[in-house]
Design a protein around this motif. Structure first.
Motif, PDB file in Angstrom:
ATOM      1  N   LEU A  83      24.577  36.094  26.033  1.00  0.00           N
ATOM      2  CA  LEU A  83      25.926  36.137  26.605  1.00  0.00           C
ATOM      3  C   LEU A  83      25.924  35.677  28.059  1.00  0.00           C
ATOM      4  N   GLU A  84      26.850  34.801  28.389  1.00  0.00           N
ATOM      5  CA  GLU A  84      27.007  34.337  29.764  1.00  0.00           C
ATOM      6  C   GLU A  84      27.813  35.389  30.522  1.00  0.00           C
ATOM      7  N   ILE A  85      27.150  36.096  31.434  1.00  0.00           N
ATOM      8  CA  ILE A  85      27.832  37.178  32.161  1.00  0.00           C
ATOM      9  C   ILE A  85      28.217  36.769  33.583  1.00  0.00           C
ATOM     10  N   ILE A  86      27.565  35.736  34.121  1.00  0.00           N
ATOM     11  CA  ILE A  86      27.897  35.237  35.461  1.00  0.00           C
ATOM     12  C   ILE A  86      28.507  33.855  35.268  1.00  0.00           C
ATOM     13  N   ARG A  87      29.675  33.658  35.871  1.00  0.00           N
ATOM     14  CA  ARG A  87      30.378  32.386  35.673  1.00  0.00           C
ATOM     15  C   ARG A  87      30.942  31.827  36.970  1.00  0.00           C
ATOM     16  N   ASP A  88      30.925  30.490  37.043  1.00  0.00           N
ATOM     17  CA  ASP A  88      31.658  29.720  38.064  1.00  0.00           C
ATOM     18  C   ASP A  88      31.313  30.070  39.503  1.00  0.00           C
ATOM     19  N   MET A  89      30.066  30.449  39.754  1.00  0.00           N
ATOM     20  CA  MET A  89      29.647  30.760  41.113  1.00  0.00           C
ATOM     21  C   MET A  89      29.440  29.457  41.894  1.00  0.00           C
ATOM     22  N   LYS A  90      29.786  29.486  43.175  1.00  0.00           N
ATOM     23  CA  LYS A  90      29.640  28.320  44.046  1.00  0.00           C
ATOM     24  C   LYS A  90      28.710  28.655  45.200  1.00  0.00           C
ATOM     25  N   TRP A  91      27.923  27.653  45.615  1.00  0.00           N
ATOM     26  CA  TRP A  91      27.045  27.834  46.770  1.00  0.00           C
ATOM     27  C   TRP A  91      27.886  27.883  48.031  1.00  0.00           C
ATOM     28  N   SER A  92      27.606  28.851  48.876  1.00  0.00           N
ATOM     29  CA  SER A  92      28.252  28.976  50.172  1.00  0.00           C
ATOM     30  C   SER A  92      27.189  29.466  51.147  1.00  0.00           C
ATOM     31  N   ASN A  93      26.697  28.575  51.975  1.00  0.00           N
ATOM     32  CA  ASN A  93      25.568  28.873  52.857  1.00  0.00           C
ATOM     33  C   ASN A  93      24.386  29.334  52.015  1.00  0.00           C
ATOM     34  N   GLN A  94      23.927  30.561  52.178  1.00  0.00           N
ATOM     35  CA  GLN A  94      22.734  31.043  51.487  1.00  0.00           C
ATOM     36  C   GLN A  94      23.083  32.027  50.365  1.00  0.00           C
ATOM     37  N   GLU A  95      24.331  31.970  49.867  1.00  0.00           N
ATOM     38  CA  GLU A  95      24.728  32.887  48.808  1.00  0.00           C
ATOM     39  C   GLU A  95      25.613  32.187  47.790  1.00  0.00           C
ATOM     40  N   LEU A  96      25.868  32.905  46.703  1.00  0.00           N
ATOM     41  CA  LEU A  96      26.794  32.439  45.674  1.00  0.00           C
ATOM     42  C   LEU A  96      28.046  33.296  45.756  1.00  0.00           C
ATOM     43  N   SER A  97      29.207  32.667  45.584  1.00  0.00           N
ATOM     44  CA  SER A  97      30.459  33.430  45.621  1.00  0.00           C
ATOM     45  C   SER A  97      31.525  32.696  44.820  1.00  0.00           C
ATOM     46  N   GLU A  98      32.716  33.264  44.816  1.00  0.00           N
ATOM     47  CA  GLU A  98      33.923  32.712  44.201  1.00  0.00           C
ATOM     48  C   GLU A  98      33.919  32.746  42.672  1.00  0.00           C
ATOM     49  N   GLY A  99      32.856  33.228  42.044  1.00  0.00           N
ATOM     50  CA  GLY A  99      32.827  33.329  40.595  1.00  0.00           C
ATOM     51  C   GLY A  99      33.058  34.757  40.156  1.00  0.00           C
ATOM     52  N   ASN A 100      32.588  35.063  38.942  1.00  0.00           N
ATOM     53  CA  ASN A 100      32.766  36.418  38.437  1.00  0.00           C
ATOM     54  C   ASN A 100      31.575  36.846  37.595  1.00  0.00           C
ATOM     55  N   ILE A 101      31.507  38.155  37.375  1.00  0.00           N
ATOM     56  CA  ILE A 101      30.441  38.735  36.570  1.00  0.00           C
ATOM     57  C   ILE A 101      31.062  39.727  35.587  1.00  0.00           C
ATOM     58  N   LEU A 102      30.544  39.712  34.373  1.00  0.00           N
ATOM     59  CA  LEU A 102      30.996  40.595  33.309  1.00  0.00           C
ATOM     60  C   LEU A 102      29.987  41.716  33.133  1.00  0.00           C
TER      61      LEU A 102
END
Length: 140
Positions: A83-102
């Motif tokens: 199951l894909e639980i992490i989706r649509d994350m974007k790189w922002s500096n040294q982290e991932l954000s703007e996506g979601n987790i189930l």
């Protein structure tokens, strides 16, 4: 001097991206025991994560389905392993954000931020102004 600084910044950012990607062991908040292995990978410019292994507690279904996922979500009633639980994350500096987790146990979907802290991966899920952060360990 400027060229060296730019090369150093780009190299550091690339290192963070490559170390976030890979397999991570999720840890149960209450027991401190491993719960699953999540593989984090890049698809184009976005990052996703899927469960590749579960560590069921005795008495738990070893290969459950996500029966608490929202019924209008295509993950509803799908096997948790794969199951894909992490989706649509974007790189922002040294982290991932703007996506979601189930959270497949509750079926809830949270906004998410992911970053490295030493050799640990911090995964923060947001529900409105509230959040919870989990620490995941690198899988070998």
């Amino acid at each position: 001097m400027r060229v060296l600084l730019i090369i150093l910044i780009l190299a550091t950012n690339g290192f963070a991206q490559s170390t976030i990607l890979g397999k991570w062991i999720t840890i149960d908040d209450n027991s401190g025991q491993p719960r699953s292995i999540v593989e984090i990978m890049e698809k184009g410019s976005l990052v996703f994560g899927r469960i590749i292994k579960l560590y069921p507690i005795p008495g738990e279904e070893p290969d459950p389905v996500c029966d608490k996922c929202p019924e209008d979500d295509e993950r509803f009633k799908k096997k948790v392993i794969g199951l894909e639980i992490i989706r649509d994350m974007k790189w922002s500096n040294q982290e991932l954000s703007e996506g979601n987790i189930l959270d497949p146990e509750s079926g809830k979907i949270y906004r998410c931020t992911i970053w490295l802290q030493g050799d640990k991966l911090l995964v923060r899920g947001y529900w409105g102004p509230f959040y919870r952060t989990q620490t995941w360990k690198k899988s070998v």
